[in-house]
Design an enzyme around this catalytic site. Structure first.
Site, mmCIF file in Angstrom:
data_model
loop_
_atom_site.group_PDB
_atom_site.id
_atom_site.type_symbol
_atom_site.label_atom_id
_atom_site.label_comp_id
_atom_site.label_asym_id
_atom_site.label_seq_id
_atom_site.Cartn_x
_atom_site.Cartn_y
_atom_site.Cartn_z
ATOM 1 N N ASP A 13 -47.310 -43.457 51.117
ATOM 2 C CA ASP A 13 -46.893 -44.426 50.099
ATOM 3 C C ASP A 13 -48.005 -44.761 49.114
ATOM 4 O O ASP A 13 -48.069 -45.869 48.585
ATOM 5 C CB ASP A 13 -46.363 -45.718 50.759
ATOM 6 N N LYS A 16 -47.834 -40.771 45.576
ATOM 7 C CA LYS A 16 -47.936 -39.323 45.297
ATOM 8 C C LYS A 16 -46.793 -38.840 44.421
ATOM 9 O O LYS A 16 -46.969 -37.980 43.567
ATOM 10 C CB LYS A 16 -47.900 -38.522 46.612
ATOM 11 N N LYS A 18 -45.160 -40.172 42.022
ATOM 12 C CA LYS A 18 -45.374 -40.401 40.595
ATOM 13 C C LYS A 18 -46.427 -39.437 40.035
ATOM 14 O O LYS A 18 -46.244 -38.837 38.971
ATOM 15 C CB LYS A 18 -45.790 -41.864 40.396
ATOM 16 N N ALA A 41 -40.427 -38.878 55.043
ATOM 17 C CA ALA A 41 -41.149 -39.188 53.809
ATOM 18 C C ALA A 41 -40.191 -39.773 52.792
ATOM 19 O O ALA A 41 -39.017 -39.425 52.770
ATOM 20 C CB ALA A 41 -41.767 -37.921 53.244
ATOM 21 N N HIS A 43 -40.374 -40.712 48.535
ATOM 22 C CA HIS A 43 -41.109 -40.904 47.294
ATOM 23 C C HIS A 43 -40.192 -41.594 46.305
ATOM 24 O O HIS A 43 -39.039 -41.212 46.163
ATOM 25 C CB HIS A 43 -41.528 -39.555 46.700
ATOM 26 N N ARG A 137 -39.582 -24.376 71.182
ATOM 27 C CA ARG A 137 -38.918 -23.126 70.758
ATOM 28 C C ARG A 137 -37.401 -23.173 70.939
ATOM 29 O O ARG A 137 -36.753 -22.152 71.191
ATOM 30 C CB ARG A 137 -39.485 -21.887 71.497
ATOM 31 N N THR A 248 -39.681 -46.958 51.298
ATOM 32 C CA THR A 248 -38.617 -46.234 50.595
ATOM 33 C C THR A 248 -37.507 -45.803 51.556
ATOM 34 O O THR A 248 -36.331 -45.864 51.234
ATOM 35 C CB THR A 248 -39.203 -44.971 49.911
ATOM 36 N N THR A 321 -51.047 -46.540 35.955
ATOM 37 C CA THR A 321 -51.122 -47.873 35.341
ATOM 38 C C THR A 321 -49.750 -48.531 35.187
ATOM 39 O O THR A 321 -49.617 -49.514 34.458
ATOM 40 C CB THR A 321 -51.778 -47.784 33.951
ATOM 41 N N GLY A 322 -48.754 -47.982 35.846
ATOM 42 C CA GLY A 322 -47.415 -48.569 35.761
ATOM 43 C C GLY A 322 -46.442 -47.699 36.521
ATOM 44 O O GLY A 322 -46.808 -46.608 36.972
HETATM 45 P P1 IMP Z 1 -42.184 -40.879 62.070
HETATM 46 O O1 IMP Z 1 -42.956 -39.882 61.273
HETATM 47 O O2 IMP Z 1 -40.836 -41.181 61.478
HETATM 48 O O3 IMP Z 1 -42.111 -40.522 63.524
HETATM 49 O O4 IMP Z 1 -42.982 -42.245 62.023
HETATM 50 C C1 IMP Z 1 -44.262 -42.359 62.617
HETATM 51 C C2 IMP Z 1 -45.150 -43.334 61.836
HETATM 52 O O5 IMP Z 1 -45.457 -42.783 60.558
HETATM 53 C C3 IMP Z 1 -44.496 -44.694 61.534
HETATM 54 O O6 IMP Z 1 -45.507 -45.684 61.509
HETATM 55 C C4 IMP Z 1 -43.925 -44.499 60.131
HETATM 56 O O7 IMP Z 1 -43.777 -45.723 59.465
HETATM 57 C C5 IMP Z 1 -44.999 -43.641 59.517
HETATM 58 N N1 IMP Z 1 -44.501 -42.773 58.430
HETATM 59 C C6 IMP Z 1 -43.854 -41.595 58.548
HETATM 60 N N2 IMP Z 1 -43.606 -41.072 57.336
HETATM 61 C C7 IMP Z 1 -44.106 -41.931 56.433
HETATM 62 C C8 IMP Z 1 -44.190 -41.931 55.002
HETATM 63 O O8 IMP Z 1 -43.760 -41.007 54.308
HETATM 64 N N3 IMP Z 1 -44.796 -43.000 54.435
HETATM 65 C C9 IMP Z 1 -45.315 -44.007 55.171
HETATM 66 N N4 IMP Z 1 -45.277 -44.054 56.500
HETATM 67 C C10 IMP Z 1 -44.678 -43.021 57.129
HETATM 68 MG MG MG Z 2 -43.280 -43.137 50.732
#
Ligand code: IMP
Ligand code: MG
Length: 333
Positions: A13, A16, A18, A41, A43, A137, A248, A321-322
């Site tokens: 967070d 990236k 942006k 993830a 974004h 596997r 997000t 910056t925004g």
């Molecule tokens: P998991 O990857 O969903 O198993 O989460 C494991 C840890 O990583 C937790 O603390 C999540 O909040 C954190 N986490 C996983 N992906 C992200 C991300 O893209 N941004 C921020 N924290 C993340």
């Molecule tokens: Mg994020």
């Protein structure tokens, strides 16, 4: 600079999405390829009035001339991917590797309860359990899934061929360095290595093919979920500074702390950073909002940047910056 990799320097967070969408428009790469864990993830990208929340596709999709690809190291939720292809008008230019692992319902169920949920604070996306099945596997791959057949390519071959032809490629990391399974605050980490080397392995390029490594830091540190956060601020102080944010993917409030130079130093080492991007400079220094040249920044903001460059010995080349893609100062040559 034919190949540029962009990774998160703290706990994800960092903004990236942006930075990558700006680079994808400015540098006009032929391919933007994503490594990293999976749809855990998230974004957020703002383009004018439009807000995109991306979990599977690379953030570079805003450049309609670029192909967007997901490397074989990433586990994919087909529903999430297909919805993004449709919602973001990215059909015909979105691809995934035939060896991407597939997240099934059972993985999401395992991820939404018990230790993973309560102790680790996982996002519940099924990413970790799918990676566990991959290690066992037993995981199904993208080539086994009918609905994905038209999107399959050999991503490592496509990326390496583009580099052979002298084309620009952006390699997009997800999460952040201290969520790495190897280098992070284990066990409060994600299920993969998410440093630059891990991301390169995810997309199938070797260590000698990377020209620039951009490590992205936010102007302060946030962390969503559990795990250590040095000098964590309480909720009141976080709000008072204007640093309160929400995840997000999960909508959870993010915990916050001041910019951490020792973490940043380690991150520069682990990723072999050649450039640094600092995001949300305007949140830390409101007078810098929407500035597009370094000269327009306040003395206080310039001092903050100079301290980072002096401490980390790496040039700060990009400054957010925004919220929108063009709210950026680009100091690259
Ligand atoms: P998991 O990857 O969903 O198993 O989460 C494991 C840890 O990583 C937790 O603390 C999540 O909040 C954190 N986490 C996983 N992906 C992200 C991300 O893209 N941004 C921020 N924290 C993340
Ligand atoms: Mg994020």
């Amino acid at each position: 600079m034919p190949s540029t990799i962009v990774v998160g320097g703290f706990f994800g967070d960092e903004g990236k999405g942006k930075i990558i969408s700006y680079l994808a428009i400015k540098d006009n790469p032929t391919i933007v390829v994503r490594g990293g864990a999976g749809p855990n993830a998230g974004h957020t990208i703002k383009d004018g009035d439009k807000v995109y929340k991306v979990r599977m596709l690379p953030s570079g999709f805003l450049n309609k001339n670029a192909k967007v690809m997901i490397g074989p190291g990433v586990v994919v939720n087909p529903e999430v991917m297909l919805k993004e292809v449709k919602d973001f008008d990215a059909s015909g230019r979105s691809f995934l590797d035939k060896n991407c692992g597939i997240i099934e319902e059972d993985h999401r169920n395992q991820d939404s309860k018990g230790e993973l949920k309560e102790k680790i604070g996982s996002t519940g996306s099924g990413t970790g359990p799918a990676n566990a099945s991959r290690a066992m596997r037993t995981l199904r791959l993208a080539k086994d899934i009918d609905s994905l057949s038209e999107y399959l390519v050999d991503v490592p071959l496509a990326v390496n061929s583009a580099l052979d032809a002298g084309e620009n490629v952006i390699i997009e990391g997800t999460q952040g360095t201290f969520l790495s399974l190897w280098h992070g605050t284990y066990p409060f980490v994600t299920s993969k290595d998410v440093t630059a080397s891990g991301i390169c392995a995810d997309v199938g390029i070797g260590p000698k093919r990377v020209d620039e490594v951009i490590v992205v830091f936010k102007a302060y540190v946030t962390r969503v979920g559990t795990g250590p956060l040095e000098n964590e601020l309480d909720n009141d102080e976080t709000s008072k500074r204007g640093w309160a944010e929400f995840g997000t993917v999960t909508g959870r409030p993010r915990r916050a702390a001041d910019f951490d130079f020792s973490l940043a130093k380690r991150s520069v080492m682990l990723n072999s950073a050649s450039q640094i991007a600092i995001t949300k400079l305007d949140v830390r220094f409101p007078e810098c909002e929407r500035k597009t040249s370094y000269d327009e920044l306040s003395d206080e903001a310039k001092l903050f940047i100079k301290n980072i460059e002096d401490e980390l010995n790496v040039p700060v080349t990009l400054l957010g910056t925004g919220p929108t893609v063009n709210d950026i100062i680009d100091r690259r040559k």
